[in-house]
Design a protein around this motif. Sequence first.
Motif, PDB file in Angstrom:
ATOM      1  N   UNK A   6       0.829  -1.209   0.000  1.00 42.08           N
ATOM      2  CA  UNK A   6       0.000   0.000   0.000  1.00 42.08           C
ATOM      3  C   UNK A   6       0.861   1.256   0.000  1.00 42.08           C
ATOM      4  N   UNK A   7       2.095   1.131   0.474  1.00 44.73           N
ATOM      5  CA  UNK A   7       3.034   2.256   0.474  1.00 44.73           C
ATOM      6  C   UNK A   7       3.764   2.368  -0.853  1.00 44.73           C
ATOM      7  N   UNK A   8       3.224   1.730  -1.885  1.00 43.34           N
ATOM      8  CA  UNK A   8       3.712   1.838  -3.265  1.00 43.34           C
ATOM      9  C   UNK A   8       4.955   1.005  -3.541  1.00 43.34           C
ATOM     10  N   UNK A   9       5.258   0.027  -2.679  1.00 41.91           N
ATOM     11  CA  UNK A   9       6.324  -0.922  -3.004  1.00 41.91           C
ATOM     12  C   UNK A   9       5.730  -2.045  -3.849  1.00 41.91           C
ATOM     13  N   UNK A  10       6.529  -2.549  -4.784  1.00 41.44           N
ATOM     14  CA  UNK A  10       6.071  -3.673  -5.595  1.00 41.44           C
ATOM     15  C   UNK A  10       6.099  -4.952  -4.763  1.00 41.44           C
ATOM     16  N   UNK A  11       5.511  -6.013  -5.307  1.00 38.31           N
ATOM     17  CA  UNK A  11       5.522  -7.308  -4.624  1.00 38.31           C
ATOM     18  C   UNK A  11       6.949  -7.757  -4.338  1.00 38.31           C
ATOM     19  N   UNK A  12       7.823  -7.632  -5.350  1.00 37.23           N
ATOM     20  CA  UNK A  12       9.215  -8.065  -5.182  1.00 37.23           C
ATOM     21  C   UNK A  12       9.941  -7.203  -4.154  1.00 37.23           C
ATOM     22  N   UNK A  13       9.703  -5.898  -4.183  1.00 38.46           N
ATOM     23  CA  UNK A  13      10.356  -4.994  -3.230  1.00 38.46           C
ATOM     24  C   UNK A  13       9.918  -5.298  -1.804  1.00 38.46           C
ATOM     25  N   UNK A  14       8.608  -5.538  -1.626  1.00 32.42           N
ATOM     26  CA  UNK A  14       8.094  -5.840  -0.293  1.00 32.42           C
ATOM     27  C   UNK A  14       8.665  -7.160   0.226  1.00 32.42           C
ATOM     28  N   UNK A  15       8.703  -8.183  -0.640  1.00 33.89           N
ATOM     29  CA  UNK A  15       9.230  -9.483  -0.214  1.00 33.89           C
ATOM     30  C   UNK A  15      10.714  -9.393   0.130  1.00 33.89           C
ATOM     31  N   UNK A  16      11.472  -8.666  -0.686  1.00 30.56           N
ATOM     32  CA  UNK A  16      12.906  -8.534  -0.433  1.00 30.56           C
ATOM     33  C   UNK A  16      13.160  -7.771   0.859  1.00 30.56           C
ATOM     34  N   UNK A  17      12.406  -6.708   1.091  1.00 26.05           N
ATOM     35  CA  UNK A  17      12.557  -5.928   2.323  1.00 26.05           C
ATOM     36  C   UNK A  17      12.316  -6.813   3.546  1.00 26.05           C
ATOM     37  N   UNK A  18      11.228  -7.579   3.525  1.00 25.65           N
ATOM     38  CA  UNK A  18      10.890  -8.436   4.663  1.00 25.65           C
ATOM     39  C   UNK A  18      11.913  -9.557   4.848  1.00 25.65           C
ATOM     40  N   UNK A  19      12.446 -10.078   3.726  1.00 27.90           N
ATOM     41  CA  UNK A  19      13.457 -11.135   3.819  1.00 27.90           C
ATOM     42  C   UNK A  19      14.718 -10.612   4.510  1.00 27.90           C
ATOM     43  N   UNK A  20      15.153  -9.422   4.104  1.00 25.02           N
ATOM     44  CA  UNK A  20      16.362  -8.841   4.714  1.00 25.02           C
ATOM     45  C   UNK A  20      16.102  -8.495   6.176  1.00 25.02           C
ATOM     46  N   UNK A  21      14.879  -8.057   6.465  1.00 27.96           N
ATOM     47  CA  UNK A  21      14.533  -7.740   7.854  1.00 27.96           C
ATOM     48  C   UNK A  21      14.615  -8.985   8.737  1.00 27.96           C
TER      49      UNK A  21
END
Length: 250
Positions: A6-21
């Motif tokens: 919803x914050x305008x991140x793509x599916x891939x960007x959101x998944x990568x962010x959460x993976x690194x987190x």
Amino acid sequence: MSVLKRAALSEAEAQLFLFIQKHPGCSIADAVAALKISKSTLYRAFENLKKLELIAPANSSWKNNLVVKSLKKLIGKLENEQQKQKRLIGLLKGIESAERPSSFDATRGIEELNEEESVQRYLDLAGLGWHSVLSFGNWEDLNETYNLIPVEKQFVGTRLKKGGNAFVVVTCEGPKTREIVDFNAERDQHEDRKSVMVADDQKPFWITAFEGNDYVQMIERATTGRLKSTFIHSKPIADFYKRQIYKQLI
């Protein structure tokens, strides 16, 4: 995940962010191996997250030892977009209301604007449909804390391109006032403006109304020293202020 998207991140960007987190210190290769997303897509997501300063390598190796950083830049980007959308929505509402039949001539809306919004709304109004602008107030003192002169000159430039004229009543004379009027001398004539000064001990404010629409903007200085304004879309209120300004011009 849904919040990030919803914050305008793509599916891939959101998944990568959460993976690194979840896996601080991982590499981009680790993410490629773990996530069911193509390598090229993940690398694009990686670059976008870096630009937003959401992730960063913990050392000089650009794709290893990755960690999550602050969300501040993303939040700032969303806040800027929100302000732009708010201004756009206000203008669209104004255009939509202006096209309604005369039965909608009662008060249609009052909006309180901060300094940035006030300046932008004033410039936006310059481009809307009208043939005369009427202004009244203590321009001299209003400009003590914020220099509105470049804004007014931009407004005048737009007005002249549209073929509109101006009627200006000022309550205090001084160098800042002389920057925008010269009391019917050469510059007023060149810029199609009639201006007068009336003796009136008024607080710093600037009222603008228009012949051709029902908008009124009242800019003033808040107790903090910053500018603020009230934007009104109402035929009765617009007509009231126009009558008062015309009386001062006679």
